[in-house]
Design a protein around this motif. Sequence first.
Motif, short mmCIF file in Angstrom:
data_model
loop_
_atom_site.label_atom_id
_atom_site.label_comp_id
_atom_site.label_asym_id
_atom_site.label_seq_id
_atom_site.Cartn_x
_atom_site.Cartn_y
_atom_site.Cartn_z
N VAL A 215 38.25 51.19 35.57
CA VAL A 215 38.75 52.55 35.37
C VAL A 215 40.27 52.52 35.48
CG1 VAL A 215 36.64 53.63 36.25
CG2 VAL A 215 38.51 53.12 37.82
N PRO A 216 40.95 53.44 34.79
CA PRO A 216 42.42 53.42 34.86
C PRO A 216 42.95 53.92 36.20
CG PRO A 216 41.67 55.11 33.30
CD PRO A 216 40.45 54.43 33.81
N THR A 217 43.14 53.02 37.12
CA THR A 217 43.82 53.32 38.38
C THR A 217 44.70 52.14 38.72
OG1 THR A 217 43.59 53.52 40.76
CG2 THR A 217 41.75 52.51 39.62
N MET A 218 45.90 52.41 39.21
CA MET A 218 46.81 51.32 39.58
C MET A 218 46.43 50.71 40.92
SD MET A 218 48.67 50.74 37.05
CE MET A 218 49.76 49.53 37.79
N GLU A 219 45.45 51.29 41.60
CA GLU A 219 45.06 50.70 42.89
C GLU A 219 44.55 49.27 42.72
OE1 GLU A 219 42.57 53.22 45.27
OE2 GLU A 219 43.89 54.95 45.02
N LEU A 220 43.81 49.03 41.64
CA LEU A 220 43.27 47.69 41.41
C LEU A 220 44.37 46.64 41.20
CD1 LEU A 220 40.06 48.14 39.23
CD2 LEU A 220 40.28 46.86 41.36
N PRO A 221 45.28 46.84 40.24
CA PRO A 221 46.32 45.81 40.07
C PRO A 221 47.25 45.67 41.27
CG PRO A 221 46.61 47.60 38.48
CD PRO A 221 45.30 47.83 39.14
N VAL A 222 47.49 46.77 42.00
CA VAL A 222 48.33 46.65 43.21
C VAL A 222 47.63 45.74 44.23
CG1 VAL A 222 49.16 47.91 45.24
CG2 VAL A 222 49.63 48.81 42.95
N LEU A 223 46.36 45.99 44.48
CA LEU A 223 45.63 45.18 45.46
C LEU A 223 45.52 43.72 45.00
CD1 LEU A 223 44.06 45.03 48.10
CD2 LEU A 223 42.01 45.77 46.88
N TYR A 224 45.31 43.54 43.70
CA TYR A 224 45.19 42.17 43.18
C TYR A 224 46.49 41.39 43.39
CZ TYR A 224 43.88 38.26 40.19
OH TYR A 224 43.59 37.00 39.72
N LEU B 217 48.78 41.96 45.66
CA LEU B 217 49.02 41.72 47.09
C LEU B 217 48.15 40.57 47.60
CD1 LEU B 217 49.23 45.39 48.48
CD2 LEU B 217 51.12 43.84 47.92
N GLY B 218 46.93 40.50 47.14
CA GLY B 218 45.99 39.51 47.67
C GLY B 218 45.93 38.20 46.89
N TYR B 219 46.51 38.16 45.68
CA TYR B 219 46.42 37.01 44.79
C TYR B 219 46.69 35.70 45.54
CZ TYR B 219 47.47 33.99 40.80
OH TYR B 219 47.47 32.96 39.90
N PRO B 220 45.91 34.65 45.31
CA PRO B 220 44.87 34.52 44.30
C PRO B 220 43.48 34.98 44.77
CG PRO B 220 45.24 32.40 45.32
CD PRO B 220 46.19 33.36 45.97
N ASP B 221 43.41 35.52 45.99
CA ASP B 221 42.10 36.00 46.46
C ASP B 221 41.79 37.36 45.85
OD1 ASP B 221 42.21 33.80 48.12
OD2 ASP B 221 42.88 34.93 49.88
N ARG B 222 40.52 37.69 45.83
CA ARG B 222 40.11 39.07 45.58
C ARG B 222 39.77 39.68 46.93
NH1 ARG B 222 39.64 40.88 40.48
NH2 ARG B 222 39.56 39.26 38.89
N VAL B 223 40.30 40.86 47.19
CA VAL B 223 40.09 41.52 48.47
C VAL B 223 38.93 42.51 48.30
CG1 VAL B 223 41.16 43.01 50.20
CG2 VAL B 223 42.55 41.31 48.99
#
Length: 392
Positions: A271-280, A282-288
């Motif tokens: 869904v179009p939310t910037m929450e996903l890319p922001v979290l990705y 911050l946590g890269y290369p892990d998925r949080v």
Amino acid sequence: MTVGRGPQGIALLGATGSIGETAQRVVARHRERFRFVAMTAHGNLAGLKTAAATWNPGFVGLVEPGAESLPAGWGRGADCLIEAARHPDASVVLNAVVGAAGLGATLAALGAGKRVALANKESLVVGGALVQRAAIAGGGEVIPVDSEHSALLQCLAGRVGRAGRDGAGLLPVAGVRRFIITASGGPFRTWDVERIRAARLADALNHPTWAMGKKITVDSASLANKALEVIEAHVLYGVPYERIEVVVHPQSIVHSMVEFEDGSILAQLGVPTMELPVLYALGYPDRVEDHGVPRFDPVAAAALTFEAVRHDAFPTLELGIAAGRRGGAAPAVFNAANEAAVSRFLGGTLSFAGIPAAIAASLERHGDLPGEDLPALLAADAAARTYVQEFR
Ligand code: NDP
Ligand code: MG
């Protein structure tokens, strides 16, 4: 790893903006993992006070405080961006400043060996080569926050290298045949050319799928944003311009695609939310693990559609890509002319059609200015801004 050492420190530049607030929402769900150690804003004292009261960061700075007096211990002026970007407790700098004003902080953070979670795409457009050199020299890295570039990174899963040779990219990748970057098409996607030329501010700010700051919302209406993103993709991944395509996708569910050398294509959806890319980022290369984002229901979505870009209706896209290909100071001139034109459009002294007209005229005059170092780029940026401020 942060295990046993407490939450990872984040310096948030542009804390009061759309991405800054998104980041605060995301981090509020992951306080065991992340904390804010520094925060800045431009002029919004009340907003920054609220953020600082919520997070109690070690450093708080306001770039243009005006006449108001600041709480004791706060930093002020443009230097506070640099101070936050180099903060010793920050391992990640989330650069969510809007415009070329974010470049210095990106360079400073990379020079100090930090990860830069980069929303400020203008940094890469204005100073791509300088950012690359700063990453190599300081050992820092850039992880994109922009949704399309996050999508590309997720599709490239583990195949990207580290910044090395000049021009090879900040996250260099091999084996890619094509990037397909999606664009919502903005509010004027279906409007005819004459109607777009006369579009009003309220029309331009009425974005169909994304809620964002005003500047990027206008950039999305003109497709200047997509031009900035094509340049951003080139600088990040080192993929040549002829292998980066833009396709209109009105639902904003597919955030971009990568075609590999065997012809297989991976896409990233959500869904179009910037929450996903922001979290990705911050946590890269892990998925949080996170449950804060609305789930995508493919049956409810029913149709995902794709269309060609109408270049006749949106000339800013090709102007920007041509500036990227031209190199030197041209991308910085494109960016500065666009920033100045958007600012005039927001202020009511330039029509929507005036945006590409002013950019084209500025590129004609300033596109060949030298751009080999920061002073040269800043001079080209200033020349373009001054010119567009006077443009008739
Ligand atoms: P906003 O206008 O909402 O917020 C900008 C932030 O930067 C504010 O905190 C503002 O402070 C601060 N700021 C503005 N000018 C300066 C300056 N000259 N020096 C220091 N700080 C400044 O922007 P967005 O959050 O929408 O966008 C931020 C960046 O992220 C842009 O580069 C944009 O292209 C990119 N981006 C944004 C997306 C989105 O969904 N919004 C999506 C993808 C990329 P103050 O409030 O005090 O004015
Ligand atoms: Mg984007």
